[in-house]
Design a protein around this motif. Structure first.
Motif, PDB file in Angstrom:
ATOM      1  N   UNK A  26       0.754  -1.221   0.086  1.00 12.56           N
ATOM      2  CA  UNK A  26      -0.059   0.091   0.010  1.00 12.56           C
ATOM      3  C   UNK A  26       0.790   1.294  -0.015  1.00 12.56           C
ATOM      4  N   UNK A  27       2.187   1.213   0.249  1.00 17.08           N
ATOM      5  CA  UNK A  27       2.900   2.507   0.565  1.00 17.08           C
ATOM      6  C   UNK A  27       3.068   2.871  -1.048  1.00 17.08           C
ATOM      7  N   UNK A  28       2.922   4.079  -1.211  1.00 17.14           N
ATOM      8  CA  UNK A  28       3.294   4.561  -2.530  1.00 17.14           C
ATOM      9  C   UNK A  28       4.768   4.360  -2.780  1.00 17.14           C
ATOM     10  N   UNK A  29       5.279   4.202  -4.022  1.00 19.40           N
ATOM     11  CA  UNK A  29       6.620   4.135  -4.412  1.00 19.40           C
ATOM     12  C   UNK A  29       7.107   5.528  -4.527  1.00 19.40           C
ATOM     13  N   UNK A  30       8.372   5.732  -4.249  1.00 17.71           N
ATOM     14  CA  UNK A  30       8.971   6.846  -4.433  1.00 17.71           C
ATOM     15  C   UNK A  30       9.070   7.201  -6.282  1.00 17.71           C
TER      16      UNK A  30
END
Length: 828
Positions: A26-30
């Motif tokens: 779920x964490x957005x990619x850089x």
């Protein structure tokens, strides 16, 4: 799935607690950023671009995840280049990489040879004709299992190499200038196919006039010579050193270690475990060592994860001779792609042989090398062997290449997310090995349950739970068992036209435009029921493509419509906007026979056991040993294919279930006998010597080859030039240590015994019909300190030595060229 089958599954799972394998994606990619690597000219005259950012490559500004494969032009007869490259293109490969091996071009100082199979310019032009891009690996030190890493003897004898020694650089400058002359006008900026240059190889030297500054010097010399490509790379493993920002590191991994020194089976290899912390693999056989940390990990946040040497096979070295199964290679793809690889590069994709007359050009301990290699043979157990023949692994790799051609741009942007529970190490065979690459609410699940030579457990009663940006997807609908040896890539949140696929338990292969709409082809996974889950609002109808087809099971599940198709039969999905798409799920045995090739004005699915490729707008089939084979084609042809001569029959067969139009192809059989006459018995061999840099078994000294047993092979002269054949093979089955084949006094091929048949293409080596063929087999001692696969090791059955020939046969390779011809006959 029938109700009875459901009950069977429930009963089978009753003794197992359900296991949910979880991953948080779920964490957005850089976001990617640019400008971290100095590129060369990257825009073609037509405005097309090649780019690189911190996460992936781009083509015309779009994310790009290509497949690259190594073929050494100096190891393949130049008369075969066009067809070999056509086969590579048909295999779904986008880029051909090749070492430019210095010793093959400048045997004597100042005398360059760029003719015949050394004609680099003509080879790159052949790549361009096939629509293949090119990556030149110019060294000057390349390894390549060549003497002195490809450096000419006269260079090694005179100067400190692989350094900024002024005289060495002067010779390198002359060599690079010669390469530039050969490649003038073929660079991407000129409208040519060359997109990249690799400098040096496995470079980790930090002594006087060495280190990262030497790579900077090589790049400067290359650019000053005119070697101007969008991409500049170096190998990043084994503590490699290089200047940050000047080059991008590339990585790899091999399924076994033939350069190792142990004579036992290898422990579980790291290439079957996902790389979440470092892109650097295990032992890749570098001949030099560096005790300090290299530069690769330091630039991991600035360059994409690029591969150049994921083993398409393995070399056979004297002291270790592993034999690979096809799954040993195929299982690496889900692992490395699931680790974030955004360029999948094979070494080797195509085997070959060292150039004729260079009988001291192989890497050997006698000349200071770490390993002993055959003098000539470089088959590598690659997807295409030394003669260009397709090895079984090709059928397992091609569907994944096709997948990357179709969906690689979507995958390239996806970040890597590790599961909540990780294996403790390469030898942890109990913890499931999987990852997710995702971007928002779409992505792909990668799973591997194969480790070469080590039994993996079945994964009982499992489901996956993937937390995405705005939702969590649980798949499949019910827990499943995953068999030992299984591996797959499953889509999550994948749009298929205007239909939104929540997930599928089948592997995407390709998309094919047809007059009836787009067809999407998927591969079923052995032991796992195919299942598609569509978001309910995106589809209005799901039905079989033919009235006679079996009904598909359709269930409702949490806002999705779940369909379980019949393998081999097409499924029509009507999208909410009225658009219709076709889904075709094929069994593994059919997927491994599948190619996508142009024929009669459009790309078609071609299903056959023969090797298929396109040549001059025609479809070419090659069949080794079998004078008849079947072909399936979709979309069906409106015109009956014609054969190029009257020697074959191309016959439409009765309709069968499924979408493919079926043909049978038969060729007039050709047969010749290869007779074998003993000439001399083997003499007793002394014990194998241990020594060299590795302090391990070394190849017997040249004078000991007089102890070999010998046979004369008699082959009728027409067997060398029989019409209607693309090639023919002497297939030699023997047991011993080293096999060599002579035509008169000339050594034309050699082979370190590993248990596999030794295949010699009669059109790949120079056979003079006026000279006798002699086969020699050096005896293998029962106490030989070498590694052989237990399946093929004769030593447990002898207390002395073995040197015997089990048989020599002549095997034809038939070629059939067809093109759409007369109006299709009425269906039978």
């Amino acid at each position: 799935m029938t109700a009875a089958t459901d009950r069977d599954v429930i009963a089978a799972h009753a003794s197992y607690a359900a296991t949910t394998l979880t991953v948080d994606a779920s964490r957005p990619a850089d976001p990617p950023f640019t400008g971290t690597v100095q590129m060369g000219s990257n825009t073609s005259p037509g405005g097309h671009t090649i780019g690189i950012n911190s996460r992936y490559l781009t083509r015309d500004g779009e994310p790009w995840l290509p497949v690259m494969g190594e073929l050494h032009y100096t190891r393949v007869p130049d008369a075969h280049w066009d067809d070999e490259l056509a086969k590579i293109d048909a295999a779904g490969v986008d880029i051909v990489s090749s070492y430019v091996i210095w010793r093959h071009h400048e045997v004597r100082a100042g005398e360059f040879d760029w003719s015949g199979l050394r004609d680099l310019r003509r080879f790159v032009q052949a790549c361009a004709r096939r629509g293949l891009l090119a990556f030149v690996r110019i060294g000057p030190w390349v390894h390549a299992e060549v003497r002195y890493g490809g450096l000419p003897d006269w260079v090694v004898d005179q100067v400190p190499t692989r350094s900024d020694d002024p005289l060495y650089l002067q010779y390198v400058q002359r060599f690079f200038a010669q390469i530039a002359t050969q490649l003038d006008g073929l660079w991407w900026k000129d409208g040519g196919p060359i997109i990249g240059v690799q400098l040096e190889n496995e470079y980790n030297l930090t002594g006087p006039q060495q280190g990262a500054a030497h790579i900077t010097t090589l790049k400067r010399i290359a650019r000053e010579a005119g070697l101007d490509a969008p991409l500049y790379t170096v190998t990043g493993w084994d503590n490699a050193v290089f200047p940050h920002g000047e080059v991008a590191p590339v990585f790899g991994g091999y399924p076994d270690l033939p350069w190792g020194t142990v004579t036992t089976m290898s422990p579980p290899n790291e290439v079957y475990g996902l790389r979440f912390t470092s892109r650097v693999g295990g032992d890749l056989g570098a001949q030099t060592h560096n005790s300090e940390a290299g530069d690769a990990d330091a630039v991991a946040g600035e360059t994409p994860f690029l591969g150049a040497e994921f083993g398409g096979g393995l070399p056979t070295m004297y002291r270790r001779r592993p034999v690979l199964d096809a799954d040993d290679i195929a299982a690496m793809l889900p692992v490395q792609l699931g680790s974030g690889v955004n360029l999948y590069g094979y070494y080797m994709l195509h085997g070959g042989r060292n150039p004729p007359r260079d009988l001291s050009g192989q890497e050997s301990t006698a000349t200071g090398g770490y390993n002993d290699l055959p003098i000539i043979n470089y088959d590598f157990q690659a997807p295409f062997g030394a003669n260009g023949e397709a090895h079984p692994v090709l059928g397992k790799l091609r569907p994944m290449h096709l997948f990357l051609r179709q969906w690689g741009s979507a995958l390239a942007t996806c970040a890597v997310y590790a599961p909540d529970v990780l294996p403790r190490g390469a030898d942890d065979l109990d913890t499931p090995r999987f990852s997710v690459r995702a971007n928002g609410d779409h992505g792909f699940l990668f799973f591997n349950n194969h480790v070469r030579q080590h039994a993996m457990p079945a994964r009982r009663c499992v489901q996956f739970s993937v937390r995405l940006a705005t939702r969590t997807v649980v798949l499949p609908a019910k827990p499943i068992d995953i068999a030992p040896g299984s591996g797959f890539i499953w889509p999550i949140g994948l749009p298929l036209g205007d239909a939104q696929l929540r997930y599928a338990t089948v592997q995407p292969v390709t998309q094919l435009p047809t007059p009836e709409g787009d067809m999407y082809v998927f591969a079923a996974i052995d032991g796992i029921a195919p299942e598609f889950a569509f978001e309910a609002g995106s589809v209005t109808d799901i039905s079989p493509s033919a009235e006679s087809a079996e009904p598909q099971t359709i269930d409702a599940l949490d806002g999705a419509r779940v369909v379980r198709p019949v393998v081999g039969e097409a499924l029509i999905v009507t999208c909410a906007d009225g658009q219709r798409i076709t889904l075709l799920t094929l069994a593994r045995e059919d997927i491994e026979r599948l190619s996508v090739l142009p024929l009669a004005g459009q790309h078609r699915l071609i299903l056959t056991d023969a090797t298929a490729f396109e040549r001059n707008g025609n479809l070419v089939f090659r069949s080794i040993g079998s004078a008849s084979f079947d072909v399936g084609i979709y979309p069906p042809l409106a015109r009956m294919p014609d054969a190029t001569t009257d020697t074959y029959a191309f016959t439409l067969t009765p309709p069968q279930p499924g979408v493919f139009q079926r043909f049978s192809v038969s060729v007039a059989p050709v047969a010749f006998e290869a007779s074998l006459t003993p000439l001399r018995a083997a003499r007793a061999m002394p014990p194998i010597v241990r020594g060299g840099t590795a302090k391990a078994a070394v190849e017997p000294a040249p004078e000991l080859f007089g102890h070999a047993a010998a046979w004369r092979i008699d082959l009728p002269e027409p067997a060398l030039t029989a019409p209607g054949l693309s090639n023919a093979y002497l297939s030699i089955r023997y047991m011993g240590d080293v096999g060599r084949l002579f035509c008169g006094p000339d050594l034309i091929d050699d082979h370190f015994y590993n248990g596999l048949p030794w295949q010699i293409g009669v059109r790949n080596v120079k056979i003079d019909p006026g000279q006798p063929l002699m086969l020699t087999v050096l005896p293998l001692r029962a106490d030989a300190p070498i590694y052989l696969d237990a399946r093929y090791d004769p030593r447990p059955h002898t207390t002395d030595q073995v040197a015997e020939v089990k048989g020599v046969s002549w095997v034809p390779e038939y070629e059939v060229t067809v093109f759409p011809g007369s109006v299709m006959r009425e269906r039978i």
